[in-house]
Motif scaffolding. Sequence first.
Motif, short mmCIF file in Angstrom:
data_model
loop_
_atom_site.label_atom_id
_atom_site.label_comp_id
_atom_site.label_asym_id
_atom_site.label_seq_id
_atom_site.Cartn_x
_atom_site.Cartn_y
_atom_site.Cartn_z
N ASP A 1 0.84 -1.21 0.00
CA ASP A 1 0.00 0.00 0.00
C ASP A 1 0.87 1.26 0.00
N ASP A 2 1.92 1.24 0.79
CA ASP A 2 2.83 2.40 0.83
C ASP A 2 3.48 2.64 -0.53
N ILE A 3 3.89 1.56 -1.17
CA ILE A 3 4.51 1.68 -2.50
C ILE A 3 3.51 2.24 -3.50
N LEU A 4 2.28 1.74 -3.46
CA LEU A 4 1.25 2.25 -4.38
C LEU A 4 1.00 3.73 -4.14
N ASN A 5 0.93 4.14 -2.90
CA ASN A 5 0.72 5.56 -2.59
C ASN A 5 1.88 6.41 -3.09
N GLU B 1 -1.26 10.16 -12.97
CA GLU B 1 -2.00 9.89 -14.20
C GLU B 1 -2.02 8.40 -14.57
N LEU B 2 -1.21 7.58 -13.87
CA LEU B 2 -1.12 6.16 -14.18
C LEU B 2 -1.97 5.34 -13.20
N ASP B 3 -2.58 4.29 -13.71
CA ASP B 3 -3.30 3.33 -12.87
C ASP B 3 -2.29 2.30 -12.38
N VAL B 4 -1.89 2.41 -11.15
CA VAL B 4 -0.89 1.50 -10.60
C VAL B 4 -1.54 0.34 -9.82
N VAL C 1 -1.81 -6.33 -6.84
CA VAL C 1 -2.00 -7.77 -7.00
C VAL C 1 -0.67 -8.45 -7.29
N ILE C 2 0.05 -7.94 -8.26
CA ILE C 2 1.30 -8.59 -8.69
C ILE C 2 2.33 -8.53 -7.57
N GLY C 3 2.41 -7.44 -6.86
CA GLY C 3 3.35 -7.34 -5.74
C GLY C 3 3.06 -8.37 -4.66
N ALA D 1 4.64 -15.91 -3.65
CA ALA D 1 5.44 -16.92 -4.34
C ALA D 1 6.79 -17.10 -3.64
N THR D 2 7.39 -16.01 -3.22
CA THR D 2 8.66 -16.09 -2.51
C THR D 2 8.49 -16.85 -1.19
#
Length: 159
Positions: A6-10, A18-21, A26-28, A34-35
């Motif tokens: 969440d912090d990274i997305l913010n 302007e980008l939909d991150v 989900v991928i993160g 997976a790790t």
Amino acid sequence: MSTRVDDILNQWRAERPELDVSPMAVIGRLSRAATTVDTRLAATFAEHGLDSASFDVLATLLRAGAPHELPPKDLAHWSMVTSSAIAQRVNKLVDRGLVTRRPSDHDGRGTVVALTTAGKDLVEQALPDHLAAEERLLAGFSATEREQLASLLERLAGA
């Protein structure tokens, strides 16, 4: 409570609004999961002197049923790796005496990879511990949630 994702997305939203991150959420998390799975399963395999690639080959041969042998192309298909990856895995297992490679009875040019008694014993010893490790990883999910997760991951793998 905020997570690292969440912090990274913010941070991304502040830097590039302007980008939909949102896919990163989900991928993160999928990458982190997976790790975690790989790390925990690797520890179980290591207890048996195996790694995931070796276990995969041995388990594929075991589940093929008696006489526990397959041509390399079938091993590659069921292991979902390339034939060159299978060749490398098989070479290591041959060196350890866990599988053998012999000419095919049905195809004069082909070969067959077979479990040795030592390989069969090892994978049969490792399998219950492997399944217990997987069960611990999924313990927080109901049967329905496990089915849903498996279905969603299958869709993602096919994307």
